[in-house]
Design a protein around this motif. Structure first.
Motif, PDB file in Angstrom:
ATOM      1  N   MET A 111      41.754  59.664  89.564  1.00  0.00           N
ATOM      2  CA  MET A 111      42.191  60.583  88.226  1.00  0.00           C
ATOM      3  C   MET A 111      42.987  61.711  88.895  1.00  0.00           C
ATOM      4  N   GLN A 112      42.736  62.171  89.669  1.00  0.00           N
ATOM      5  CA  GLN A 112      43.216  63.465  90.344  1.00  0.00           C
ATOM      6  C   GLN A 112      44.875  62.915  90.715  1.00  0.00           C
ATOM      7  N   ARG A 113      44.997  61.656  91.619  1.00  0.00           N
ATOM      8  CA  ARG A 113      46.267  61.350  91.825  1.00  0.00           C
ATOM      9  C   ARG A 113      47.047  61.014  90.815  1.00  0.00           C
ATOM     10  N   HIS A 114      46.667  60.611  89.605  1.00  0.00           N
ATOM     11  CA  HIS A 114      47.527  60.204  88.628  1.00  0.00           C
ATOM     12  C   HIS A 114      47.674  61.268  87.429  1.00  0.00           C
ATOM     13  N   GLN A 115      46.974  62.495  87.833  1.00  0.00           N
ATOM     14  CA  GLN A 115      46.895  63.473  86.872  1.00  0.00           C
ATOM     15  C   GLN A 115      46.356  63.092  85.536  1.00  0.00           C
ATOM     16  N   LEU A 116      44.871  62.361  85.534  1.00  0.00           N
ATOM     17  CA  LEU A 116      44.520  61.924  84.542  1.00  0.00           C
ATOM     18  C   LEU A 116      43.185  62.990  84.144  1.00  0.00           C
ATOM     19  N   VAL A 117      42.846  63.379  82.972  1.00  0.00           N
ATOM     20  CA  VAL A 117      41.733  64.420  82.888  1.00  0.00           C
ATOM     21  C   VAL A 117      40.598  63.754  81.878  1.00  0.00           C
ATOM     22  N   HIS A 118      41.135  62.767  81.061  1.00  0.00           N
ATOM     23  CA  HIS A 118      39.963  62.280  79.988  1.00  0.00           C
ATOM     24  C   HIS A 118      39.321  61.128  80.660  1.00  0.00           C
ATOM     25  N   LEU A 119      38.268  61.135  80.621  1.00  0.00           N
ATOM     26  CA  LEU A 119      37.238  59.963  81.196  1.00  0.00           C
ATOM     27  C   LEU A 119      36.086  59.586  80.059  1.00  0.00           C
ATOM     28  N   ILE A 120      36.273  58.255  79.864  1.00  0.00           N
ATOM     29  CA  ILE A 120      35.340  57.658  78.992  1.00  0.00           C
ATOM     30  C   ILE A 120      34.008  56.960  79.962  1.00  0.00           C
ATOM     31  N   THR A 121      33.030  57.704  79.807  1.00  0.00           N
ATOM     32  CA  THR A 121      31.841  57.422  80.396  1.00  0.00           C
ATOM     33  C   THR A 121      30.361  57.728  79.794  1.00  0.00           C
ATOM     34  N   ASN A 122      29.296  57.153  80.120  1.00  0.00           N
ATOM     35  CA  ASN A 122      28.124  57.649  79.569  1.00  0.00           C
ATOM     36  C   ASN A 122      27.285  57.997  80.932  1.00  0.00           C
ATOM     37  N   ASP A 123      28.052  58.368  81.995  1.00  0.00           N
ATOM     38  CA  ASP A 123      27.478  58.844  83.237  1.00  0.00           C
ATOM     39  C   ASP A 123      27.477  60.322  83.259  1.00  0.00           C
ATOM     40  N   ASP A 124      26.444  60.907  83.122  1.00  0.00           N
ATOM     41  CA  ASP A 124      26.079  62.555  83.183  1.00  0.00           C
ATOM     42  C   ASP A 124      26.788  63.230  84.461  1.00  0.00           C
ATOM     43  N   ASP A 125      26.659  62.265  85.457  1.00  0.00           N
ATOM     44  CA  ASP A 125      27.013  63.000  86.866  1.00  0.00           C
ATOM     45  C   ASP A 125      28.380  63.635  86.775  1.00  0.00           C
ATOM     46  N   PHE A 126      29.381  62.990  85.959  1.00  0.00           N
ATOM     47  CA  PHE A 126      30.800  63.369  85.920  1.00  0.00           C
ATOM     48  C   PHE A 126      30.775  65.052  85.240  1.00  0.00           C
ATOM     49  N   ASP A 127      29.694  65.334  84.645  1.00  0.00           N
ATOM     50  CA  ASP A 127      29.645  66.526  84.074  1.00  0.00           C
ATOM     51  C   ASP A 127      29.855  67.837  85.125  1.00  0.00           C
ATOM     52  N   ARG A 128      29.435  67.300  86.460  1.00  0.00           N
ATOM     53  CA  ARG A 128      29.584  68.356  87.595  1.00  0.00           C
ATOM     54  C   ARG A 128      31.159  68.508  88.100  1.00  0.00           C
ATOM     55  N   VAL A 129      32.055  67.962  87.443  1.00  0.00           N
ATOM     56  CA  VAL A 129      33.303  67.784  87.985  1.00  0.00           C
ATOM     57  C   VAL A 129      34.307  68.813  86.959  1.00  0.00           C
ATOM     58  N   PRO A 130      34.774  69.944  87.421  1.00  0.00           N
ATOM     59  CA  PRO A 130      35.534  70.567  86.465  1.00  0.00           C
ATOM     60  C   PRO A 130      36.673  70.184  86.311  1.00  0.00           C
ATOM     61  N   GLY A 131      37.328  70.525  85.211  1.00  0.00           N
ATOM     62  CA  GLY A 131      38.876  69.908  85.073  1.00  0.00           C
ATOM     63  C   GLY A 131      38.765  68.778  84.198  1.00  0.00           C
ATOM     64  N   LEU A 132      37.648  67.876  84.050  1.00  0.00           N
ATOM     65  CA  LEU A 132      37.637  66.623  83.232  1.00  0.00           C
ATOM     66  C   LEU A 132      37.151  66.954  81.860  1.00  0.00           C
ATOM     67  N   THR A 133      37.714  66.101  81.140  1.00  0.00           N
ATOM     68  CA  THR A 133      37.472  66.019  79.483  1.00  0.00           C
ATOM     69  C   THR A 133      36.592  64.799  79.643  1.00  0.00           C
ATOM     70  N   ILE A 134      35.232  64.993  79.389  1.00  0.00           N
ATOM     71  CA  ILE A 134      34.317  63.733  79.400  1.00  0.00           C
ATOM     72  C   ILE A 134      34.103  63.180  77.754  1.00  0.00           C
ATOM     73  N   TRP A 135      34.277  61.888  77.612  1.00  0.00           N
ATOM     74  CA  TRP A 135      34.069  61.295  76.300  1.00  0.00           C
ATOM     75  C   TRP A 135      32.901  60.433  76.603  1.00  0.00           C
ATOM     76  N   LYS A 136      31.735  60.637  75.927  1.00  0.00           N
ATOM     77  CA  LYS A 136      30.652  59.713  75.857  1.00  0.00           C
ATOM     78  C   LYS A 136      30.266  59.055  74.629  1.00  0.00           C
ATOM     79  N   PRO A 137      30.713  57.836  74.455  1.00  0.00           N
ATOM     80  CA  PRO A 137      30.724  56.871  73.304  1.00  0.00           C
ATOM     81  C   PRO A 137      29.201  56.089  73.291  1.00  0.00           C
ATOM     82  N   ARG A 138      28.107  57.080  73.418  1.00  0.00           N
ATOM     83  CA  ARG A 138      26.713  56.400  73.033  1.00  0.00           C
ATOM     84  C   ARG A 138      26.254  56.079  71.599  1.00  0.00           C
TER      85      ARG A 138
END
Length: 138
Positions: A111-138
């Motif tokens: 994501m960083q290499r390709h300058q992507l900031v939106h992530l679709i995941t249900n994995d709460d571990d990504f919450d620890r990474v600043p600069g990401l916009t996390i989408w959780k389709p639960r």
């Protein structure tokens, strides 16, 4: 798969959303599909799913949702981003810095290499990474 996941994938299929992934992330999703389907349909309660599948590989041929999921994903306009040694080295640093498992850290590195900031995941571990916009389709 939840209704929110289906709606997201329909938007990707319609070209409303440009989606990216890696072969590793797709393989992980398909593996989880296989394990969940096998657990629900064949594995006795209390048994370890992976060990059971290894002892009974014929079950894999009886899983209709697993190959259907692979076919469905392959039909999406989903761009697979390659992982090279530079991404792996960056992923290891991200893993240590944000306490992520290797595959999760590789996703962040891509994501960083390709300058992507939106992530679709249900994995709460990504919450620890600043600069990401996390989408959780639960």
């Amino acid at each position: 798969m939840t209704g929110q996941c289906r709606a997201f994938l329909q938007r990707v299929a319609a070209g409303e959303i440009q989606a990216f992934s890696s072969a590793g992330a797709v393989a992980d999703a398909l593996f989880k599909t296989m394990v969940i389907e096998a657990a629900h349909r064949f594995v006795p309660s209390g048994a370890k799913v992976l060990a059971y599948l290894q002892k009974h590989p014929e079950i894999i041929g009886q899983l209709p949702h697993y190959p259907a999921a692979a076919k469905g994903l392959s039909n999406l306009p989903l761009q697979l981003l390659p992982i090279d040694w530079e991404v792996i080295r960056a992923g290891v640093q991200i893993s240590v810095q944000h306490r992520l498992l290797t595959n999760d850290a590789l996703i962040v590195a891509l994501m960083q290499r390709h300058q992507l900031v939106h992530l679709i995941t249900n994995d709460d571990d990504f919450d620890r990474v600043p600069g990401l916009t996390i989408w959780k389709p639960r």
